[in-house]
Design a protein around this motif. Structure first.
Motif, PDB file in Angstrom:
ATOM      1  N   ASP A  79      19.417  -2.599   2.193  1.00 38.20           N
ATOM      2  CA  ASP A  79      19.109  -3.292   3.446  1.00 38.20           C
ATOM      3  C   ASP A  79      19.140  -2.316   4.609  1.00 38.20           C
ATOM      4  O   ASP A  79      18.207  -2.249   5.404  1.00 38.20           O
ATOM      5  CB  ASP A  79      20.139  -4.401   3.707  1.00 38.20           C
ATOM      6  N   ARG A  89      15.938  -1.028   6.766  1.00 37.05           N
ATOM      7  CA  ARG A  89      15.840  -1.322   8.190  1.00 37.05           C
ATOM      8  C   ARG A  89      15.745  -0.026   8.991  1.00 37.05           C
ATOM      9  O   ARG A  89      15.036   0.070   9.986  1.00 37.05           O
ATOM     10  CB  ARG A  89      17.047  -2.136   8.647  1.00 37.05           C
ATOM     11  N   ASP A 117      15.590  -3.724  -7.751  1.00 33.37           N
ATOM     12  CA  ASP A 117      15.587  -4.276  -6.398  1.00 33.37           C
ATOM     13  C   ASP A 117      14.537  -3.554  -5.575  1.00 33.37           C
ATOM     14  O   ASP A 117      14.066  -2.478  -5.959  1.00 33.37           O
ATOM     15  CB  ASP A 117      16.961  -4.155  -5.732  1.00 33.37           C
ATOM     16  N   ARG A 166       7.074  -7.566   4.048  1.00 26.20           N
ATOM     17  CA  ARG A 166       7.454  -8.856   3.470  1.00 26.20           C
ATOM     18  C   ARG A 166       8.904  -8.860   3.018  1.00 26.20           C
ATOM     19  O   ARG A 166       9.404  -7.877   2.514  1.00 26.20           O
ATOM     20  CB  ARG A 166       6.601  -9.137   2.235  1.00 26.20           C
ATOM     21  N   PRO A 167       9.556 -10.001   3.150  1.00 25.48           N
ATOM     22  CA  PRO A 167      10.894 -10.102   2.571  1.00 25.48           C
ATOM     23  C   PRO A 167      10.812 -10.067   1.042  1.00 25.48           C
ATOM     24  O   PRO A 167       9.732 -10.167   0.476  1.00 25.48           O
ATOM     25  CB  PRO A 167      11.386 -11.460   3.061  1.00 25.48           C
ATOM     26  N   VAL A 168      11.922  -9.908   0.412  1.00 30.14           N
ATOM     27  CA  VAL A 168      11.954  -9.727  -1.038  1.00 30.14           C
ATOM     28  C   VAL A 168      11.622 -11.002  -1.799  1.00 30.14           C
ATOM     29  O   VAL A 168      12.001 -12.081  -1.403  1.00 30.14           O
ATOM     30  CB  VAL A 168      13.366  -9.334  -1.495  1.00 30.14           C
ATOM     31  N   GLU A 169      10.931 -10.856  -2.877  1.00 24.86           N
ATOM     32  CA  GLU A 169      10.735 -11.986  -3.758  1.00 24.86           C
ATOM     33  C   GLU A 169      11.411 -11.652  -5.067  1.00 24.86           C
ATOM     34  O   GLU A 169      11.092 -10.684  -5.714  1.00 24.86           O
ATOM     35  CB  GLU A 169       9.258 -12.254  -4.002  1.00 24.86           C
ATOM     36  N   MET A 170      12.242 -12.509  -5.413  1.00 24.79           N
ATOM     37  CA  MET A 170      13.161 -12.331  -6.546  1.00 24.79           C
ATOM     38  C   MET A 170      12.567 -11.698  -7.791  1.00 24.79           C
ATOM     39  O   MET A 170      12.213 -10.546  -7.805  1.00 24.79           O
ATOM     40  CB  MET A 170      13.724 -13.708  -6.858  1.00 24.79           C
ATOM     41  N   SER A 172       9.814 -11.873  -9.001  1.00 25.26           N
ATOM     42  CA  SER A 172       8.423 -11.491  -8.974  1.00 25.26           C
ATOM     43  C   SER A 172       8.312  -9.976  -8.887  1.00 25.26           C
ATOM     44  O   SER A 172       7.372  -9.389  -9.377  1.00 25.26           O
ATOM     45  CB  SER A 172       7.730 -12.136  -7.781  1.00 25.26           C
ATOM     46  N   ALA A 209      11.582  -7.741  -8.899  1.00 27.40           N
ATOM     47  CA  ALA A 209      12.628  -7.191  -9.750  1.00 27.40           C
ATOM     48  C   ALA A 209      12.349  -7.617 -11.182  1.00 27.40           C
ATOM     49  O   ALA A 209      11.917  -8.724 -11.424  1.00 27.40           O
ATOM     50  CB  ALA A 209      13.986  -7.697  -9.306  1.00 27.40           C
TER      51      ALA A 209
END
Lengths: 271, 271
Positions: B92, B96, B116, B122-126, B128, B130
């Motif tokens: 994180d 950032r 990870d 874009r925020p993380v997509e589980m 999809s 990882a």
DNA sequence: AGTTTGGTTCCAATTAATGAAACCTAGTTT
DNA sequence: AAACTAGGTTTCATTAATTGGAACCAAACT
């Protein structure tokens, strides 16, 4: 715990679940003490699971933990599940639109399994959320799904509920839940009025295929400190639209091309 | 493909992998055509996997797909893996800080397994993202890990590489890769100069425990259109710091409390 | 009606899992 | 140092599960 019934593979999964159940790496002796399997059996099972990569073994500390191979398999499961990947863009839209926490869940062995999530304020917190499980009888998504389950599956799911009284609002009897499910079917959506956690409320709708089959559920969640139930209810139309859009996408998705007997064989051969 | 060697469970996993390998739901006949197992055996295996929830079966379309139970198990695997949950806050921060795509990977059966990711936009997509796998010999994280693998494990990993020439820059011989690994050990970090995909470059560092054991690798990635290698190199100090911080956290993590023989038994009994 | 394709069930032969007990082995204790 | 012990690992006759060829069933074509 013992005897999921399915031969060797079932037993192996018992052990895998057993290891996963500890929220930390665990030693042989600890597992043995809490296992119904005899020493040698458990030992060989762990060997097998380790050598297949389903478990990982820490040489130094002599501990077992779920293996990374599972993450890989889960990716495949997630990516070709009939719901999560299709729902993804819709979740994005909805979350950006209403700016609250959005959950996508499925039912797995009577429990709520969260398969995706959007958190408006802090986008990152999510990763560890998908794959989490929760109770079905006292969460919005759980009740929304139970309400639209076929009778036989509902009976099975109900028999798996623990009916623990999480908060003062928890419906902790099958009777109370039954009445609630009827009400949900009536109005088409479910509420969670701090039934699982104090201070957490949500509104949830089922995701039903055009033919009425239950695919999952979706919810908008908030804390009582920053949102009210009427406010959540105002999101209902958009929530319903999203659920409908997901369901319709999911129905289309299975027919990307016209199936013909020959094609399947050809594709298989080229593999 | 056949005979991972580990009895029934190993065979069951062969089949599970086989199903997962198709990137879509598959029918029995397709599996049979591409399987080494005889009809009845494959059939019963699929039954078992389905009834344990490792596979899901679509009644309407007669297709098998990886089951959601895997997502649940993977959550446990991810959450108590010795790397990913510890690395999370560091990822994180780093993401950032430098505002580029960041990957965290481990080595699994000779392949790069992404555990990870932080994507600037874009925020993380589980799962999809990882759980994805990639080649080790031509990615930054892959080479960074291979370079710090003990000799026997390296030999094993190398034997599993396909050395496919993805781009003009791909190192597609064991010899070329060997020289590259030596250079990586020399300088402490790895580059991906469009070796896997045209237009994608990255810089990667290994994550090594204080005792020198390989835990994983981490990279900052960009497209040649918007970033240059010197710019990526400027992130190196921060990337190294993050890797070091993760490694040191991971080392501490195993000793949250002093182990005593009695405590383990007591905890086990209360289970 | 007849035939092929796709899926399911049978059952004797085979193979793997089982688990009680013996056996290691690295730390303790006497 | 010898005796003990907790924690793991291996043995082996017994028991249970898997195996797979073949028969069978049910739709979908012809």
């Amino acid at each position: 715990m013992r005897g999921t019934g399915d031969g060797t593979v079932g037993k192996a999964l018992d052990v895998l679940d057993h290891v996963a159940g500890f929220a930390r790496p665990v030693r042989f002796a600890e597992l043995l003490a809490t296992s119904t399997y005899p020493k040698a059996t458990l030992y060989r099972m762990l060997q097998t699971l380790t050598s297949t990569g389903l478990l990982s073994y820490d040489e130094d500390r002599h501990t077992y933990a779920p293996g990374v191979r599972l993450v890989r398999l889960a990716h495949a499961a997630w990516a070709q599940s009939s719901l999560a990947p299709i729902a993804r863009p819709h979740l994005d839209l909805l979350s950006r639109d209403i700016g609250e926490t959005v959950h996508l869940a499925q039912l797995d062995a009577g429990q709520v399994l969260y398969v995706d999530k959007r958190n408006a304020v802090r986008p990152v917190e999510m990763f560890s959320e998908a794959g989490k499980v929760g109770p079905a009888y006292c969460t919005g998504v759980g009740k929304a799904m139970l309400a639209y389950l076929p009778e036989d599956q509902l009976a099975d799911a109900l028999s798996r509920q623990s009916f623990h009284r999480h908060t003062a609002q928890t419906l902790d009897t099958p009777e109370a839940l039954g009445a609630e499910l009827a009400a949900i079917r009536q109005r088409g959506h479910a509420y969670d009025r701090e039934e699982h956690e104090d201070g957490i409320i949500c509104i949830a709708v089922p995701i039903l295929s055009p033919s009425g089959r239950l695919l999952g559920a979706m919810s908008v969640t908030g804390t009582t400190r920053h949102i009210s139930m009427p406010k959540l209810e105002s999101y209902l139309p958009r929530l319903r639209d999203a659920a409908k859009a997901i369901a319709s996408d999911a129905a289309d998705w299975r027919f990307p091309d016209t199936p013909s007997p020959a094609r399947g064989a050809a594709r298989a051969a080229s593999h």
